[in-house]
Design a protein around this motif. Structure first.
Motif, PDB file in Angstrom:
ATOM      1  N   UNK A 169      -7.582   8.892   6.565  1.00 52.93           N
ATOM      2  CA  UNK A 169      -6.699  10.216   7.106  1.00 52.93           C
ATOM      3  C   UNK A 169      -6.277  11.618   6.245  1.00 52.93           C
ATOM      4  N   UNK A 170      -5.738  12.947   6.820  1.00 51.54           N
ATOM      5  CA  UNK A 170      -5.393  13.992   6.613  1.00 51.54           C
ATOM      6  C   UNK A 170      -4.446  13.618   5.829  1.00 51.54           C
ATOM      7  N   UNK A 201       1.656   7.288  -0.698  1.00 53.42           N
ATOM      8  CA  UNK A 201       2.722   8.296  -0.902  1.00 53.42           C
ATOM      9  C   UNK A 201       1.608   9.454  -2.184  1.00 53.42           C
ATOM     10  N   UNK A 202       0.104   9.185  -2.638  1.00 53.34           N
ATOM     11  CA  UNK A 202      -0.751   9.549  -3.862  1.00 53.34           C
ATOM     12  C   UNK A 202      -0.929  10.838  -2.995  1.00 53.34           C
ATOM     13  N   UNK A 203      -1.671   9.975  -1.499  1.00 53.13           N
ATOM     14  CA  UNK A 203      -2.209  10.945  -0.556  1.00 53.13           C
ATOM     15  C   UNK A 203      -0.754  11.349   0.454  1.00 53.13           C
ATOM     16  N   UNK A 204      -0.414  11.569   0.395  1.00 53.53           N
ATOM     17  CA  UNK A 204       0.947  12.503   1.062  1.00 53.53           C
ATOM     18  C   UNK A 204       0.505  11.699   2.533  1.00 53.53           C
ATOM     19  N   UNK A 205       0.721  10.669   2.680  1.00 58.57           N
ATOM     20  CA  UNK A 205      -0.041   9.741   3.683  1.00 58.57           C
ATOM     21  C   UNK A 205       1.705   8.292   4.469  1.00 58.57           C
ATOM     22  N   UNK A 238       1.248  -1.910  -0.152  1.00 57.33           N
ATOM     23  CA  UNK A 238      -0.019   0.136   0.029  1.00 57.33           C
ATOM     24  C   UNK A 238       0.517   1.565  -0.198  1.00 57.33           C
ATOM     25  N   UNK A 239       2.696   1.169  -0.016  1.00 55.29           N
ATOM     26  CA  UNK A 239       3.046   2.353  -0.379  1.00 55.29           C
ATOM     27  C   UNK A 239       2.944   3.719  -0.965  1.00 55.29           C
ATOM     28  N   UNK A 240       2.497   3.108  -2.122  1.00 53.95           N
ATOM     29  CA  UNK A 240       2.394   3.752  -3.254  1.00 53.95           C
ATOM     30  C   UNK A 240       1.099   4.555  -3.659  1.00 53.95           C
ATOM     31  N   UNK A 241      -0.023   4.016  -2.718  1.00 55.09           N
ATOM     32  CA  UNK A 241      -1.212   4.570  -2.739  1.00 55.09           C
ATOM     33  C   UNK A 241      -1.203   5.629  -1.555  1.00 55.09           C
TER      34      UNK A 241
END
Length: 645
Positions: free
Chosen positions: A543-544, A504-508, A499-502
């Motif tokens: 998550x924000x 990172x696309x949301x800056x999480x 789930x890392x890329x998913x």
């Protein structure tokens, strides 16, 4: 007859007769109800306490039987085969003493551990964190601390035991010394130690009795009445009726401390005989007191019982009823004296509350929520209270009906999930298989490194989609997990990598904050990864941006806990209990189905684990699940069975 006389007689009849009925009917019935409620409440607490006491005893017995199979104990038992003492025997005895010392530190409720030979000689003894060295010699060269071969405990409890049996001593004080204010009570267990199908000796473990004391004290606080425990021992008059538990330690174990305190002497005359000759549980009424009791049989092989009792003063709990009775008698006298004075205007007075009650019934019949506010102490007051109870019962019945409808609706929705799962599996698995085939074809072509990595990730995502479809089928038709040894840290790392890329696309940021090494659990790795992915996806959705999702792994002796914390808005406290219900979701506008945590809950339950949600103090939601740890000694056989399968 004059109207005033008629009114006098009518008022007398209308006033005195209902009060007499209230006195001898309603109040008398309430007295019976109150007594029955008291009986049910006390006996329910005694039933629960009896179960906890039996659970404690069974747990201690299981611990003793497991201790008898420890390799250090078995090695010492094996050394008893030799007819003479050898250096190896003494080395194993010292090793066993060291093991017992360490074990007693780990299990504080244990007071002492001993190993007898087949004649009752104590060969090894550890008591209260120190070793009692053997000082007496045996003909075979071994040494012993003391001989218990002629004691009742050895002759009556230990020797008759079968090879897999376990015996228990009387609940009694450990050792009574004149200078002791109170010597703590103990329970002693014994189990045979077999060597090549021959009895080599016995393992004896003493437990402090404060565990039983604490359970009784806790139940007494819950009941707000003192619970006592005594012994029924008809074959042993010295112990018959002695207090095994009493808040005053000076009154306990009169057979050992030579005091004359006995429950059989403290109860009212004949109450003790009614209890001992009566049912296993119940109550006996004395002249001034009511005694509730429950009997336990901790020694199946002996005619000894433990008796839990609660003694209450009848005046204390029937006082309110007696006050009502006195009040009604007072009213009877007052009404009789004032009847003539009230004759001229009593008609209006009597009609007014009746009219109000009729008005209230009419309003209630029209659907308005009303309650009777009458504070009168006559028959109208009783009618008002009865009406209030009626509407309360109706409201409760309506609530139960709504709950039943909710359960039926949920069952119907779950049935729909089963039908949906079959359709989804058919409609989605075929495209997924086609996509996997195309990926295999593309993967054979020369590709740049970055593209090949993306293809590998796409392959993993396709595989996970197939597992999610299978998980949906598992939710409607639960599939037993394939249990094996699983490194939980590897599962977490794989899930984070997936789930890392998913994220990172949301800056999480997904980060593993803490994790022990070598924390193995008993689990199906695919199903546990599905649980973790479901939890992480939920956390990512709520998550924000520019926040993190923290993952903690924590292990204890029995379980490993995985905790996932986010910094989102969380859920309302009253909604927290619903997050594991099927179809419950807070992200309908983002494609949520409400099945992820429900599937996760079912998986964890099938793994004999626990899962819960918590609100973080600083905001956000934490989802934790616990799984049984893998133990080399306990689970080696199960691992071989799974591998062979």
């Amino acid at each position: 007859m004059r109207l005033q006389q008629k009114l006098f007689l009518s008022i007398s009849a209308l006033a005195l007769l209902p009060l007499l009925i209230l006195q001898f009917g309603v109040v008398g019935r309430n007295e019976q109800i109150l007594e029955e409620q008291m009986r049910q409440e006390v006996l329910a607490v005694l039933d629960k306490l009896a179960g906890e006491l039996q659970t404690l005893i069974r747990g201690q017995q299981s611990l003793v039987q497991g201790l008898a199979e420890v390799p250090t104990v078995r090695e010492f038992v094996a050394s008893l085969e030799e007819s003479e003492a050898t250096p190896d025997y003494f080395n194993r005895a010292e090793k066993l003493e060291s093991f017992f010392l360490n074990y007693q530190t780990v299990v504080p409720p244990i007071q002492g551990l001993r190993v007898f030979d087949s004649n009752g000689n104590t060969l090894v003894k550890v008591k209260e964190d120190h070793v009692d060295k053997p000082l007496n010699d045996l003909p075979n060269g071994r040494r012993f601390v003391a001989n218990h071969g002629q004691t009742g405990f050895f002759q009556v409890v230990a020797k008759p035991l079968p090879s897999d049996g376990i015996g228990m001593s009387n609940f009694e004080l450990g050792q009574v010394k004149p200078q002791d204010d109170f010597c703590p009570s103990m329970l002693r267990y014994v189990t045979p130690l077999e060597n090549r199908l021959e009895r080599a000796g016995y393992l004896v473990v003493n437990f402090w009795g404060k565990g039983l004391d604490q359970l009784i004290q806790k139940a007494s606080l819950q009941l707000q009445k003192q619970i006592l425990m005594s012994e029924i021992s008809p074959q042993n008059p010295v112990r018959d009726g002695v207090y095994l538990y009493h808040p005053d330690n000076d009154m306990r174990f009169g057979n050992q401390t030579d005091n004359n305190y006995r429950l059989s002497l403290d109860l009212e005359k004949d109450v003790w005989w009614e209890i001992t000759g009566g049912n296993e549980r119940g109550d006996v009424a004395g002249e001034q007191t009511q005694v509730f009791y429950l009997k336990l049989r901790p020694y199946p092989e002996r005619d000894i019982q433990w008796l839990l009792t609660v003694e209450t003063d009848r005046k204390s709990f029937l006082g309110p009823i007696h006050n009502v009775q006195r009040t009604i008698w007072t009213l009877l006298v007052v009404v009789f004296l004032l009847t003539l004075i009230l004759a001229r205007w009593s008609a209006a007075v009597l009609a007014r509350p009746l009219n109000r009650f009729v008005e209230m019934l009419t309003r209630y019949g029209n659907g308005e929520k009303v309650r009777c506010q009458e504070n009168r102490r006559d028959e109208m007051g009783a009618v008002g209270k009865a009406f209030n109870r009626l509407i309360d019962n109706l409201a409760e019945a309506e609530q139960k009906r709504q709950q039943a409808e909710a359960v039926a609706n949920q069952t119907a929705r779950l049935a729909t999930v089963g039908e949906l799962a079959a359709g989804v599996a058919h409609e989605i698995n075929n495209p997924l298989n086609n996509m996997m085939s195309l990926l295999d074809i593309i993967n054979k072509e020369p590709l740049p490194g970055g593209v090949r990595e993306d293809l590998d990730l796409l392959r993993q995502e396709n595989r996970r989609c197939a597992e999610v479809v299978q998980g949906l089928l598992d939710f409607s038709r639960p599939k037993p997990p394939l249990i094996r040894q699983v490194d939980m840290l590897e599962v977490v790392e794989d899930s984070v990598r997936l789930l890392h890329k998913r994220a990172r696309t949301l800056n999480i940021e997904l980060q593993i904050v803490s994790a022990p090494q070598g924390a193995y659990v008993k689990a199906d790795p695919a199903q546990i990864q599905q649980v973790l992915v479901n939890i992480l996806l939920n956390a990512i959705h709520i998550s924000p941006p520019d926040s993190s999702i923290d993952i903690y792994l924590k292990a204890d002796e029995k379980c490993l806990e995985c905790r996932v914390e986010d910094y989102g808005k969380g859920v309302a406290p009253q909604e927290l209990s619903k997050i594991f219900q099927p179809f419950y979701t807070t992200k309908q506008d983002r494609g949520g189905t409400g099945l992820g945590l429900s599937v996760s809950y079912a998986i964890i339950m099938r793994h004999n684990g626990e899962i819960r949600g918590e609100l973080r103090p600083g905001g956000g939601l934490a989802v934790c699940f616990r799984l049984p740890r893998w133990r080399e000694i306990d689970d080696e056989t199960k691992l071989l069975e799974v591998s062979d399968a």
